[in-house]
Design an enzyme around this catalytic site. Sequence first.
Site, PDB file in Angstrom:
ATOM      1  N   CYS A  27       7.767  37.266  77.752  1.00  0.00           N
ATOM      2  CA  CYS A  27       8.697  36.132  77.665  1.00  0.00           C
ATOM      3  C   CYS A  27       9.399  35.856  78.987  1.00  0.00           C
ATOM      4  CB  CYS A  27       9.708  36.354  76.542  1.00  0.00           C
ATOM      5  SG  CYS A  27      10.810  37.785  76.761  1.00  0.00           S
ATOM      6  N   HIS A  29      14.778  38.483  74.435  1.00  0.00           N
ATOM      7  CA  HIS A  29      13.756  37.439  74.456  1.00  0.00           C
ATOM      8  C   HIS A  29      14.354  36.178  75.073  1.00  0.00           C
ATOM      9  CE1 HIS A  29       9.900  35.772  73.202  1.00  0.00           C
ATOM     10  NE2 HIS A  29      10.534  34.688  72.798  1.00  0.00           N
ATOM     11  N   HIS A  38       7.914  29.383  74.918  1.00  0.00           N
ATOM     12  CA  HIS A  38       8.096  30.805  75.222  1.00  0.00           C
ATOM     13  C   HIS A  38       6.792  31.547  74.984  1.00  0.00           C
ATOM     14  CE1 HIS A  38       9.043  32.036  70.788  1.00  0.00           C
ATOM     15  NE2 HIS A  38       8.428  30.876  70.818  1.00  0.00           N
TER      16      HIS A  38
END
Length: 234
Positions: free
Chosen positions: A126, A176, A188
């Site tokens: 990510c 994240h 993402h």
Amino acid sequence: MLSNLKSEISSSRLAEYQCLADLNLYDSPECTLLATQAAVGRHLQVTSNHQGTAVEVCLCEDDYPGWLSVGDLDLLQPATVLYQAKSFSPAEINKLLPEAIAFTQTARQQSNYYLWGGTVGPNYDCSGLMQAAFVSVGIWLPRDAYQQEAFTQPIAMTELLPGDLVFFGTPAKATHVGLYLGDGCYIHSSGKAQGRDGIGIDILSEQGDAVSQSYYQQLRGAGRVVKSYVPKRG
């Protein structure tokens, strides 16, 4: 060349080198778990002497540590010019955001999967995707999601604009990160167990599918990139 470089590294701790190819950096001298990657052209410093199977290094652009296999030492060359960070104003960054967003869209169109530690593509984690997107326009972010959260300027969710970063995780830490695209959507790279096993687009809403809902429940907040990272190492 390898033996010569080994000798040089053993006697010149903190010398600066440049990568001649994309390299993997690991989280231990055993070189089993990927920590990050260094794209061709990146600079690094050796922070410990030769350890038998690996050399401890620190990437100059983002101060990120890792271990490089001795088998990859011949893919380094002494840097003829030391790394110098470039500064950007918020206005300059704002003009570059469409290109950073376009980078993620192009990356999504390529065959890819989620790779823990991936930063050079086509497979990213990510924060690796976020770092690569901004680096594509010359702007450096720190490596990990929690570092990127601390680095950006906090903004309210109601102030989100395309190019802002959205952070997810626990109350204690961001784990994240995604890039806001507008219209309640973000792009993402998410994992296989909880996510899409690669780059995808999700929505910031409880009305999305199971993946969007899962991440929305972990939403921590958002941040705006207003500067480029300046290394702490001298």
